[in-house]
Design a protein around this motif. Structure first.
Motif, short mmCIF file in Angstrom:
data_model
loop_
_atom_site.label_atom_id
_atom_site.label_comp_id
_atom_site.label_asym_id
_atom_site.label_seq_id
_atom_site.Cartn_x
_atom_site.Cartn_y
_atom_site.Cartn_z
N GLY A 101 5.55 14.25 -0.78
CA GLY A 101 4.87 15.34 -0.12
C GLY A 101 3.76 14.88 0.82
N MET A 102 3.66 13.87 1.21
CA MET A 102 2.72 13.00 1.88
C MET A 102 3.03 12.91 3.60
N PRO A 103 2.31 13.40 4.69
CA PRO A 103 2.77 13.20 5.89
C PRO A 103 2.56 11.79 6.35
N THR A 104 3.05 11.37 7.46
CA THR A 104 3.06 10.20 8.23
C THR A 104 1.65 9.59 8.25
N GLY A 148 0.80 -1.22 -0.11
CA GLY A 148 0.12 0.08 0.06
C GLY A 148 0.91 1.04 -0.12
N TYR A 149 0.29 2.51 0.20
CA TYR A 149 1.34 3.61 0.25
C TYR A 149 0.37 4.67 1.03
N ARG A 150 0.88 5.85 1.20
CA ARG A 150 0.55 6.88 2.31
C ARG A 150 -0.66 7.58 2.14
N GLY A 151 -0.94 7.62 0.49
CA GLY A 151 -2.27 8.14 0.09
C GLY A 151 -2.00 8.96 -1.24
N ASN A 152 -2.85 9.55 -1.79
CA ASN A 152 -3.22 10.31 -3.01
C ASN A 152 -2.22 11.47 -3.11
N ASN A 153 -0.87 11.16 -3.67
CA ASN A 153 -0.13 12.26 -4.02
C ASN A 153 -0.22 12.50 -5.66
N LEU A 154 -1.08 12.08 -6.23
CA LEU A 154 -1.05 12.37 -7.68
C LEU A 154 -1.57 13.74 -7.95
N GLN A 155 -0.95 14.75 -7.37
CA GLN A 155 -1.62 16.03 -7.47
C GLN A 155 -0.51 16.95 -7.93
N THR A 156 -1.05 17.75 -9.16
CA THR A 156 -0.06 18.86 -9.45
C THR A 156 -0.93 20.25 -9.64
N ASN A 157 -0.35 21.20 -8.92
CA ASN A 157 -1.16 22.48 -8.88
C ASN A 157 -0.33 23.72 -8.53
N GLY A 158 -0.88 24.73 -9.13
CA GLY A 158 0.23 26.03 -9.31
C GLY A 158 0.95 25.79 -10.42
N THR A 159 1.72 26.96 -10.55
CA THR A 159 2.87 26.95 -11.58
C THR A 159 4.28 27.47 -10.97
#
Length: 241
Positions: A76-79, A35-46
């Motif tokens: 980028g995901m916390p514990t 498994g993994y920590r969570g959804n870090n498939l995020q890109t935002n901002g410039t």
């Protein structure tokens, strides 16, 4: 030895569906098992808004112009507060590697960080190895290491906490980070490893990573470079022997 399956598993089907839905946001690696920590498939901002940084706070909102997964140590995901049980003597790790553009080839590293919130991930679990994917475009497929050992000279007990870090480096050197927070447990108390959550897709190949000592830049000739080119394709089973 690659494990070829006559019919797609549920994991493969989900990977294909997810790739279709997520290509617009440049999805990255996924740790299928454990498994993994969570959804870090995020890109935002410039990049301009972040002033060239990989992460910045703009209007009280964190932005990741290059994507969260580029951030050390865990994308980028916390514990996590909800941990996964993993065998106390080591166990399986399964990864979907081709979720990002440009990973026709990539190096992989598996590291362990000790404690509830590890200060670093400085304990290698395996030597680095290379994958060779079917395309430079995002692609489905999974590889599985059925028995990843604990790092050398590391002893743990049932109930100890740790974090497994998976690092994928692209051919231009940038690294993608993903983690799973674990609690060491007896194998009988862990999620069972099956051909559905631990298999090797036939279109992903593997190679050794070699090093060489060079006395100076002048030593790097076209002949020298050609001597480094051949990489011996191998299976993950052979890698673990």
């Amino acid at each position: 030895m690659h494990t070829e399956r006559s019919t797609p598993s549920i994991w493969t089907a989900l990977a294909v569906l997810s790739l279709f839905l997520l290509q617009a946001i440049n999805a990255h690696t996924i740790i299928v098992y454990p498994g993994y920590r969570g959804n870090n498939l995020q890109t935002n901002g410039t990049v301009a808004e972040a002033n060239g940084l990989g992460q910045a706070v703009v209007n009280d909102t964190s932005i990741f112009p290059y994507g969260m997964m580029w951030m050390y140590p865990c994308g980028g995901m916390p514990t996590s507060t909800n941990r996964t049980k993993w065998p106390v003597q080591g166990g399986a790790i399964s990864v979907q590697p081709g979720w990002f553009q440009g990973h026709a080839t990539a190096f992989f590293y598996f590291n362990l960080g000790l404690g509830a919130t590890p200060p670093n991930m400085s304990h290698p679990m395996l030597p680095p190895f290379q994958i060779i994917g079917p395309s430079a475009n995002p692609y489905p497929g999974t590889f599985c290491l059925p028995q990843v050992p604990l790092p050398a000279n590391i002893t743990v007990n049932v109930g100890d906490l740790a974090t497994i870090q998976v690092v994928e480096t692209a051919k231009h050197g940038a690294a993608l980070y993903n983690c799973v927070d674990i609690e060491f447990a007896e194998p009988k108390d862990c999620v069972q490893v099956t051909p559905d959550n631990c298999f090797n897709s036939s279109d992903i190949q593997f190679a050794n990573v070699y090093t060489a000592n060079l006395t100076s830049a002048a030593s790097i000739t076209s002949t020298t470079l050609l001597s480094f080119t051949p990489l011996v394709a191998m299976s993950l089973w052979e890698l673990l022997m």
